[in-house]
Design a protein around this motif. Structure first.
Motif, PDB file in Angstrom:
ATOM      1  N   MET A  72     -53.729  -2.017 -10.716  1.00 38.64           N
ATOM      2  CA  MET A  72     -53.222  -1.765 -12.051  1.00 38.64           C
ATOM      3  C   MET A  72     -52.115  -0.728 -12.029  1.00 38.64           C
ATOM      4  O   MET A  72     -51.180  -0.820 -12.803  1.00 38.64           O
ATOM      5  CB  MET A  72     -54.370  -1.321 -12.949  1.00 38.64           C
ATOM      6  CG  MET A  72     -53.899  -0.794 -14.256  1.00 38.64           C
ATOM      7  SD  MET A  72     -54.516  -1.711 -15.610  1.00 38.64           S
ATOM      8  CE  MET A  72     -54.329  -0.507 -16.868  1.00 38.64           C
ATOM      9  N   THR A  73     -52.202   0.242 -11.151  1.00 35.46           N
ATOM     10  CA  THR A  73     -51.189   1.285 -11.115  1.00 35.46           C
ATOM     11  C   THR A  73     -49.838   0.726 -10.692  1.00 35.46           C
ATOM     12  O   THR A  73     -48.814   1.124 -11.228  1.00 35.46           O
ATOM     13  CB  THR A  73     -51.621   2.412 -10.157  1.00 35.46           C
ATOM     14  OG1 THR A  73     -52.888   2.887 -10.553  1.00 35.46           O
ATOM     15  CG2 THR A  73     -50.640   3.546 -10.180  1.00 35.46           C
ATOM     16  N   ALA A  74     -49.831  -0.220  -9.749  1.00 32.48           N
ATOM     17  CA  ALA A  74     -48.569  -0.810  -9.301  1.00 32.48           C
ATOM     18  C   ALA A  74     -47.904  -1.579 -10.443  1.00 32.48           C
ATOM     19  O   ALA A  74     -46.678  -1.515 -10.606  1.00 32.48           O
ATOM     20  CB  ALA A  74     -48.803  -1.717  -8.110  1.00 32.48           C
ATOM     21  N   ALA A  75     -48.687  -2.281 -11.231  1.00 30.45           N
ATOM     22  CA  ALA A  75     -48.124  -3.013 -12.368  1.00 30.45           C
ATOM     23  C   ALA A  75     -47.574  -2.045 -13.413  1.00 30.45           C
ATOM     24  O   ALA A  75     -46.523  -2.293 -14.007  1.00 30.45           O
ATOM     25  CB  ALA A  75     -49.179  -3.915 -12.984  1.00 30.45           C
ATOM     26  N   LEU A  76     -48.272  -0.945 -13.630  1.00 34.72           N
ATOM     27  CA  LEU A  76     -47.817   0.060 -14.589  1.00 34.72           C
ATOM     28  C   LEU A  76     -46.513   0.701 -14.131  1.00 34.72           C
ATOM     29  O   LEU A  76     -45.588   0.889 -14.927  1.00 34.72           O
ATOM     30  CB  LEU A  76     -48.894   1.125 -14.793  1.00 34.72           C
ATOM     31  CG  LEU A  76     -48.566   2.258 -15.746  1.00 34.72           C
ATOM     32  CD1 LEU A  76     -48.420   1.713 -17.158  1.00 34.72           C
ATOM     33  CD2 LEU A  76     -49.637   3.317 -15.685  1.00 34.72           C
ATOM     34  N   VAL A  77     -46.424   1.017 -12.856  1.00 36.48           N
ATOM     35  CA  VAL A  77     -45.205   1.619 -12.315  1.00 36.48           C
ATOM     36  C   VAL A  77     -44.043   0.635 -12.413  1.00 36.48           C
ATOM     37  O   VAL A  77     -42.924   1.008 -12.791  1.00 36.48           O
ATOM     38  CB  VAL A  77     -45.429   2.088 -10.856  1.00 36.48           C
ATOM     39  CG1 VAL A  77     -44.124   2.478 -10.205  1.00 36.48           C
ATOM     40  CG2 VAL A  77     -46.404   3.249 -10.819  1.00 36.48           C
ATOM     41  N   THR A  78     -44.299  -0.631 -12.110  1.00 32.38           N
ATOM     42  CA  THR A  78     -43.250  -1.649 -12.201  1.00 32.38           C
ATOM     43  C   THR A  78     -42.757  -1.797 -13.631  1.00 32.38           C
ATOM     44  O   THR A  78     -41.549  -1.889 -13.884  1.00 32.38           O
ATOM     45  CB  THR A  78     -43.780  -2.998 -11.682  1.00 32.38           C
ATOM     46  OG1 THR A  78     -44.250  -2.820 -10.346  1.00 32.38           O
ATOM     47  CG2 THR A  78     -42.695  -4.049 -11.706  1.00 32.38           C
ATOM     48  N   LEU A  79     -43.670  -1.809 -14.577  1.00 32.03           N
ATOM     49  CA  LEU A  79     -43.298  -1.911 -15.987  1.00 32.03           C
ATOM     50  C   LEU A  79     -42.514  -0.681 -16.438  1.00 32.03           C
ATOM     51  O   LEU A  79     -41.513  -0.802 -17.163  1.00 32.03           O
ATOM     52  CB  LEU A  79     -44.548  -2.080 -16.842  1.00 32.03           C
ATOM     53  CG  LEU A  79     -44.338  -2.299 -18.327  1.00 32.03           C
ATOM     54  CD1 LEU A  79     -43.596  -3.601 -18.570  1.00 32.03           C
ATOM     55  CD2 LEU A  79     -45.676  -2.309 -19.044  1.00 32.03           C
ATOM     56  N   ALA A  84     -41.222  10.262 -13.107  1.00 31.61           N
ATOM     57  CA  ALA A  84     -42.668  10.157 -13.296  1.00 31.61           C
ATOM     58  C   ALA A  84     -43.225   8.918 -12.609  1.00 31.61           C
ATOM     59  O   ALA A  84     -44.317   8.961 -12.013  1.00 31.61           O
ATOM     60  CB  ALA A  84     -42.998  10.126 -14.782  1.00 31.61           C
ATOM     61  N   ALA A  85     -42.484   7.812 -12.644  1.00 28.40           N
ATOM     62  CA  ALA A  85     -42.919   6.598 -11.950  1.00 28.40           C
ATOM     63  C   ALA A  85     -42.946   6.819 -10.439  1.00 28.40           C
ATOM     64  O   ALA A  85     -43.855   6.340  -9.758  1.00 28.40           O
ATOM     65  CB  ALA A  85     -42.000   5.430 -12.300  1.00 28.40           C
ATOM     66  N   ALA A  86     -41.968   7.552  -9.936  1.00 24.56           N
ATOM     67  CA  ALA A  86     -41.963   7.870  -8.503  1.00 24.56           C
ATOM     68  C   ALA A  86     -43.157   8.742  -8.140  1.00 24.56           C
ATOM     69  O   ALA A  86     -43.763   8.572  -7.074  1.00 24.56           O
ATOM     70  CB  ALA A  86     -40.659   8.553  -8.121  1.00 24.56           C
ATOM     71  N   ALA A  87     -43.504   9.670  -9.021  1.00 23.88           N
ATOM     72  CA  ALA A  87     -44.676  10.516  -8.771  1.00 23.88           C
ATOM     73  C   ALA A  87     -45.956   9.689  -8.787  1.00 23.88           C
ATOM     74  O   ALA A  87     -46.858   9.919  -7.974  1.00 23.88           O
ATOM     75  CB  ALA A  87     -44.745  11.631  -9.808  1.00 23.88           C
ATOM     76  N   LEU A  88     -46.053   8.741  -9.698  1.00 26.00           N
ATOM     77  CA  LEU A  88     -47.226   7.875  -9.735  1.00 26.00           C
ATOM     78  C   LEU A  88     -47.319   6.998  -8.498  1.00 26.00           C
ATOM     79  O   LEU A  88     -48.401   6.800  -7.942  1.00 26.00           O
ATOM     80  CB  LEU A  88     -47.189   6.980 -10.980  1.00 26.00           C
ATOM     81  CG  LEU A  88     -47.583   7.599 -12.300  1.00 26.00           C
ATOM     82  CD1 LEU A  88     -47.338   6.602 -13.426  1.00 26.00           C
ATOM     83  CD2 LEU A  88     -49.031   8.019 -12.279  1.00 26.00           C
ATOM     84  N   HIS A  89     -46.192   6.475  -8.060  1.00 24.07           N
ATOM     85  CA  HIS A  89     -46.187   5.546  -6.932  1.00 24.07           C
ATOM     86  C   HIS A  89     -46.504   6.241  -5.609  1.00 24.07           C
ATOM     87  O   HIS A  89     -47.256   5.707  -4.798  1.00 24.07           O
ATOM     88  CB  HIS A  89     -44.842   4.842  -6.852  1.00 24.07           C
ATOM     89  CG  HIS A  89     -44.747   3.849  -5.745  1.00 24.07           C
ATOM     90  ND1 HIS A  89     -45.477   2.685  -5.747  1.00 24.07           N
ATOM     91  CD2 HIS A  89     -44.019   3.846  -4.603  1.00 24.07           C
ATOM     92  CE1 HIS A  89     -45.207   2.018  -4.641  1.00 24.07           C
ATOM     93  NE2 HIS A  89     -44.314   2.691  -3.942  1.00 24.07           N
TER      94      HIS A  89
END
Length: 80
Positions: free
Chosen positions: A1-8, A49-54
């Motif tokens: 789910m995290t990968a889909a969230l980061v992609t979005l 923030a997306a980079a931090a999540l990924h």
């Protein structure tokens, strides 16, 4: 789910940057260009923030804070 969230998140931020750059180039007034610059900074913060999540590294959040400060100062300078 995290990968889909980061992609979005990345897709949305890149779309916002593209539309904001278009508004910066075509904006009829100076206020349109300032708001577009704000949108670019906000989308850049979202990308950090997306980079931090990924990656799971908190360093990207420090970069996001720096971008927020630069964006705030740039908006104040242009508004003056």
């Amino acid at each position: 789910m995290t990968a889909a969230l980061v992609t979005l998140l990345v897709a949305g931020a890149l779309a916002a940057i593209a539309l904001a750059v278009l508004r910066m180039l075509r904006g009829p007034t100076q206020a349109d260009r300032i708001i577009a610059l704000d949108v670019v900074f906000s989308a850049s913060i979202a990308l950090a923030a997306a980079a931090a999540l990924h990656t799971g590294r908190a360093l990207f959040l420090d970069i996001a804070i720096g971008l927020a400060l630069v964006g705030f100062v740039a908006t104040i300078v242009w508004a003056r």
